[in-house]
Design a protein around this motif. Structure first.
Motif: not given
Ligand code: PEP
Ligand code: MG
Length: 755
Positions: A534-541, A572-576, A580-586
């Protein structure tokens, strides 16, 4: 045939009580099969006797009087064999036994089939005919199908009938209804039935406390519905012809004071509360219309149901504000949810019963975390009749006792006292390490979700959080929490435990966890859109959640992130990548902090087989044995009907658990487990021996597991594991584990049923 079957079952389902149901069965089966006689014999549990309970064609005067002892006569033969008996000439059979006065002398042909519910023979359904002939294959098939379909209805009506009779007679015979063990412990208390919104078939029966007030409430609810309907009619205004307008008047007229409304008021004046009176009257009228042959009149059932539902919704709304919980409340519902638990003050809640669901449903897991004895899957419980009744629930063995005999109640009270003493005894271990006699340290962490779990876990001496179910705060809201709201919730968790680690699992919805504001309806929810899917289909969540976690971790550094339901490496790769992207952004936004350790849950068989590939990509792995058991054994964790097959000690599950530890060791990462097995002393001993690095469990189980592991040597646990891994059956393994606990002075952890 299918159509006839469907009609009969429908009619029987709508019957008022067992007697009515049996009368419908014999009449309709006799007509459908064109035979002269149809009778039902039901087993009397106390004596084992098969009592003649209904007939078409034999002597009605002997109904409820005549009967056959266990194994006696042809009825007894059908019951003992658990198979149909089809005879051309019944009286020539050596087992034939004539019941005096029943009037079956002239009937020669006999066909009897057993009525079996959950492997128990409840009774026998018999057809007879004067002509000497064997009933043909079609007759036999029809009667077997009929009996299989009716067995569940009869079982349910039997229990409901007993409760009703008791209610009428003031005191009643004791009854024990089996369900599935949900959360351990015994509760003695008063039933409070939670009804689903506007479901007329689930309204608890209750007496009116103030009849005048109930009548007033009913009239007010009627008034509100009338206004609603009038508003709809006005809004449609010009689009309606005068005839259509007249239909609205007819609709409203159904409930006016001279017709159905008057009946409801009559019942309230006789002592029923408004909701009960309304549902009783409406259901009677719905049934009446549904039985009609004429399709126009049949359709009226829909109107009556719609009106009743609307009025009920208003009554429930009004009653909600007044609901009072007794001091020892046992909450009962068709399907209890996390939010239904939230509405009752914790100090008043002593037990839970859910008619649906099973021992590993999420509501049962929450109940275990809260330490509230729970029975799940009590499908035969006539729960709407139990409001205000005194009950005992046995959460160890999954049983509900109505009207227990004084000695049984005393026995349960003793168990309650022993449990209290054990809890006091275990409290002294709070600050002791979890260490085996030969010096092996096993960190015990807690699973959390509710805010109350935090205090509880710390009180019980948890050394970290191995699973924070982030979906719980999502379940208790009426919309997705914003990133900032989430940040605060996560910050509270992290701060409460800092510097101890807190493992936050990303949103795991789907399966039996559906958000009210994001419903997922599927035929196979556990094999469907769930967890990471579900959450990979809704990356915004997903991104909002991960960002909130990372921000909450600023300045603390005790966060770990864990991904649920991973089935392949690309998920798993997609979620990782997203983490990583969120971490860079914040970081770009100025939030400080390292990337936290990231782990995966191993909870589907594919992840067991790919454990090394997954392990290479993450910092830790944690086994979700609740789901792993369900998927390995193909047993829905939420389905009470197959609960007997859900064995976490099944050899296949144990083998999978060993393989995951081995994979983790080969890749050099730590392996923990956060399924319920970790909180079971039997499971914990084996997991210790397998080499698990951390056991994470509901806070209530923690002291017991600590006690169990402090009482043994790692070396003997390893020896036991070697022995157990040679065994082929879960039952034998369980028995061996009980023996081991007993040998080590832990017989108090074993609870046998009280009868
Ligand atoms: C599990 O599946 O074992 C687990 C810990 O997760 P949940 O019970 O929340 O599905
Ligand atoms: Mg799971």
């Amino acid at each position: 045939m299918l159509e006839t079957l469907r009609h009969i079952v429908q009619e029987v389902n709508a019957a008022e009580g067992l007697g009515d149901a049996l009368r419908i069965i014999v009449r309709r089966v006799r007509d459908a099969m064109g035979t002269e006689v149809c009778s039902v014999y039901l087993r009397e549990p106390a004596t084992g006797r098969y009592v003649f309970r209904a007939t078409e064609g034999l002597n009605q005067d002997l109904v409820d009087q005549a009967g056959l002892a266990d194994g006696e006569g042809l009825v007894g033969l059908v019951a003992v064999r658990g198979e149909p008996v089809n005879l051309e000439n019944a009286e020539r059979h050596p087992d034939f036994c004539l019941l005096p006065g029943i009037g079956e002398e002239q009937y020669h042909a006999f066909l009897g089939v057993p009525i079996i519910h959950q492997r128990d023979v409840l009774g026998v359904l018999v057809v007879q005919q004067s002509q000497q002939r064997r009933f043909d294959e079609n007759d036999e098939a029809f009667l077997i199908t009929m009996s299989a379909q009716l067995a569940g209805v009869i079982a349910h009506a039997q229990v409901a009938g007993a409760v009703q009779e008791e209610a009428l007679a003031g005191a009643g015979a004791p009854a024990k209804i089996s369900g599935v063990a949900g959360a351990p412990g015994i509760a003695i208390g008063t039933a409070v039935v939670v009804s689903p919104i506007a479901d007329m078939y689930a309204v608890p029966q209750r007496k009116a406390e103030n009849r005048r007030q109930e009548v007033r409430a009913f009239r007010e609810a009627l008034q509100c519905v009338a206004v609603d309907i009038q508003t709809v009619a006005d809004n449609l205004g010009a689009e309606l012809s005068p005839e259509d307008h007249a239909l609205f008047d007819v609709y409203l007229g159904i409930l006016d004071d001279s017709t159905i409304g008057a009946e409801v008021v009559g019942l309230i004046k006789a002592g029923q509360w408004a909701q009960g009176a309304l549902s009783q009257v409406m259901i009677k009228h719905i049934r009446h219309f549904e039985r009609m042959e004429h399709s126009y009149l049949k359709e009226r059932a829909v109107d009556v149901k719609d009106l009743g539902t609307r009025v009920l919704a208003y009554l429930q709304e009004a009653d909600k504000q007044e609901l009072m919980y007794p001091d020892q409340t046992i909450l009962i519902g068709e399907e209890l949810t996390a939010s239904s638990l939230g509405e009752i003050p914790r100090e008043k809640l002593v037990g839970l019963i859910s008619v649906r669901g099973s021992g590993n449903s999420h509501v049962a897991i929450l109940a275990r975390a809260m330490g509230v004895p729970t029975v799940m899957g009590a499908v035969d419980l006539p729960y709407t009749m139990l409001q205000d009744r005194e009950l005992v629930i046995d959460g160890y063995n999954g049983a509900v006792h109505l009207n227990p005999l004084p000695q049984v109640k005393r026995r349960f009270q003793e168990v309650v006292d022993q449990d209290r003493a054990l809890t006091r005894d275990l409290e002294s271990l709070r600050d002791e390490p979890c260490e085996t006699l030969d010096g092996h340290r096993m960190p015990l962490w807690a699973n959390t979700g509710l805010m109350a779990d935090v205090t509880r876990s710390l009180e019980q001496g948890a050394e970290g959080v191995g699973l924070y179910r982030t979906e719980v705060p999502f379940l208790l809201r009426d919309r997705f929490p914003s990133e900032e709201e989430q940040r605060q919730i996560y910050r509270n968790q992290l701060e409460a435990f800092a510097p101890k680690p807190v493992t936050m699992r990303t949103l795991d919805i789907g399966g039996d966890k559906s958000l009210p504001y994001f419903p997922i309806e599927e035929d196979n929810p556990f094999l469907g859109w769930r967890g990471i899917r579900v959450t990979l289909d809704h990356p915004e969540i997903f991104l909002a959640q991960v960002r909130a976690m990372l921000k909450a971790n600023e300045g603390l550094g005790n966060l770990r992130i864990m991904l649920p339901m991973i089935c392949n490496v690309s998920e798993l790769d997609e979620a990782l990548d997203l983490i990583h992207r969120s971490h860079r952004e914040i970081q770009q936004e100025g939030v400080k902090g390292e990337l936290p350790p990231i782990g995966v849950m191993v909870e589907v068989p594919a992840a067991v087989y790919q454990a090394r590939a997954l392990a290479r990509r993450v910092d830790f792995m944690s086994v979700g044995s609740n789901d792993l058991t369900q998927y390995l054994l193909a047993v829905d964790r939420n389905n009470a009907r197959v609960a007997d097959l859900y064995h976490s000690l099944h050899p296949a599950v144990l083998q999978a658990l060993c393989d995951v530890v081995e994979a983790g060791a080969a890749e050099g990462i730590p392996i923990s487990i956060c399924g319920e097995l970790a909180g079971d002393p039997e499971g914990a001993v084996l997991l210790l021996a397998m080499g698990y690095d951390v056991l994470s469990m509901n806070a209530t189980s923690l002291p017991k597991v600590k006690k169990a592991l402090r009482n043994i040597n790692l070396s003997e646990a390893r020896e036991l594991l070697r022995e157990v891994m040679e065994m082929e059956q879960a039952g034998a393994i369980h028995q061996r584990m009980e023996q081991f606990l007993t040998e080590h002075g832990m017989e108090k952890f074993i609870h046998n049923p009280v009868d």
